[in-house]
Design an enzyme around this catalytic site. Sequence first.
Site, PDB file in Angstrom:
ATOM      1  N   SER A   1      98.730 -30.916 -20.055  1.00  0.00           N
ATOM      2  CA  SER A   1      98.280 -32.432 -19.528  1.00  0.00           C
ATOM      3  C   SER A   1      98.701 -33.648 -20.381  1.00  0.00           C
ATOM      4  CB  SER A   1      96.565 -32.456 -19.137  1.00  0.00           C
ATOM      5  OG  SER A   1      96.327 -31.571 -18.558  1.00  0.00           O
TER       6      SER A   1
HETATM    7  N1  SAH Z   1      94.775 -27.069 -20.546  1.00  0.00           N
HETATM    8  C1  SAH Z   1      96.091 -26.566 -20.782  1.00  0.00           C
HETATM    9  C2  SAH Z   1      97.136 -26.753 -19.474  1.00  0.00           C
HETATM   10  C3  SAH Z   1      96.528 -26.460 -18.142  1.00  0.00           C
HETATM   11  S1  SAH Z   1      97.821 -25.924 -17.088  1.00  0.00           S
HETATM   12  C4  SAH Z   1      96.874 -26.996 -21.745  1.00  0.00           C
HETATM   13  O1  SAH Z   1      95.917 -27.669 -22.564  1.00  0.00           O
HETATM   14  O2  SAH Z   1      98.112 -26.623 -22.169  1.00  0.00           O
HETATM   15  C5  SAH Z   1      96.701 -24.974 -16.104  1.00  0.00           C
HETATM   16  C6  SAH Z   1      96.444 -23.710 -16.310  1.00  0.00           C
HETATM   17  O3  SAH Z   1      95.615 -22.993 -15.513  1.00  0.00           O
HETATM   18  C7  SAH Z   1      97.752 -22.901 -16.618  1.00  0.00           C
HETATM   19  O4  SAH Z   1      97.888 -22.214 -17.805  1.00  0.00           O
HETATM   20  C8  SAH Z   1      97.456 -21.761 -15.251  1.00  0.00           C
HETATM   21  O5  SAH Z   1      98.104 -20.472 -15.494  1.00  0.00           O
HETATM   22  C9  SAH Z   1      95.967 -21.825 -15.482  1.00  0.00           C
HETATM   23  N2  SAH Z   1      95.359 -21.051 -14.149  1.00  0.00           N
HETATM   24  C10 SAH Z   1      95.358 -21.424 -12.879  1.00  0.00           C
HETATM   25  N3  SAH Z   1      94.583 -20.679 -12.057  1.00  0.00           N
HETATM   26  C11 SAH Z   1      93.742 -20.314 -12.808  1.00  0.00           C
HETATM   27  C12 SAH Z   1      92.661 -19.481 -12.662  1.00  0.00           C
HETATM   28  N4  SAH Z   1      92.468 -18.791 -11.554  1.00  0.00           N
HETATM   29  N5  SAH Z   1      91.803 -18.869 -13.940  1.00  0.00           N
HETATM   30  C13 SAH Z   1      92.360 -18.946 -14.884  1.00  0.00           C
HETATM   31  N6  SAH Z   1      93.550 -19.942 -15.247  1.00  0.00           N
HETATM   32  C14 SAH Z   1      94.061 -20.562 -14.376  1.00  0.00           C
END
Ligand code: SAH
Length: 228
Positions: free
Chosen positions: A72
């Site tokens: 983000s």
């Molecule tokens: N906060 C992260 C970026 C988030 S992108 C950073 O600082 O880099 C969103 C993330 O959520 C991705 O890595 C994706 O794989 C994860 N995600 C999506 N659905 C999910 C779920 N049900 N459980 C755990 N992680 C999930």
Amino acid sequence: MTGSHPHSRGLGLTSPTSRARMVAELRKNGVSDERVLAAMQKIPRHEFVEEAWRGEAYRNKPLPIGLAQTLSQPVVVGLMSQALIAAVAGAPAGPRKRVLEIGTGSGYQTAVLAELIERVYSVERLKLLSELARKRLGGLGYRNIHFGYADGTLGWDAHGPYDAIIVTAAATEVPKALLDQLAAGGRLVIPVGPPNNQMLRAVDRIGSRYIATDLATVSFVPLLEGRA
Ligand code: SAH
């Protein structure tokens, strides 16, 4: 400069000076909590993206982290962290605070949380990202983070309840397991809604009641159910 040693100070676009410019931009965009600003001044965001993107690391934009996921933009990380810890961090004494993060991704938001809250539990559904983040955050010296590889829509019941829960992917509705695992007096911060119309929502638990407040419009990748 060659290599990517985790303790390198960075030159030019990855220097502390670039980070200070990013922090100035955070201030202009509503991030006022000094604890959050200090954490983001300290953490080398360029260590959380691939080499090719390092020069962009301190601009206010989202960056690719592989597997169709994104880190983000700094202002969003700052605003979410601020909304989260307003409710939980900084109490003078008492039991250690716990935060649950869903969506470890690169681990950047995880690092911000680890600077602010005593114990961090972070769940990621993509194994590769979880492993990379674990290695990266270990290399940066963090010892208060526990990593889980699972479907985060189910929370992480074993370590709850949590004083704070943060979700960094957008849900169609707030997962019930997360509401259940939120401690009384705690706060959940989560983007909710379809891809082109998401709201960043704070949900405060007061006893057995939940009070929701919409904070801002945002744009996140979707929260997916099940492991990949
Ligand atoms: N906060 C992260 C970026 C988030 S992108 C950073 O600082 O880099 C969103 C993330 O959520 C991705 O890595 C994706 O794989 C994860 N995600 C999506 N659905 C999910 C779920 N049900 N459980 C755990 N992680 C999930």
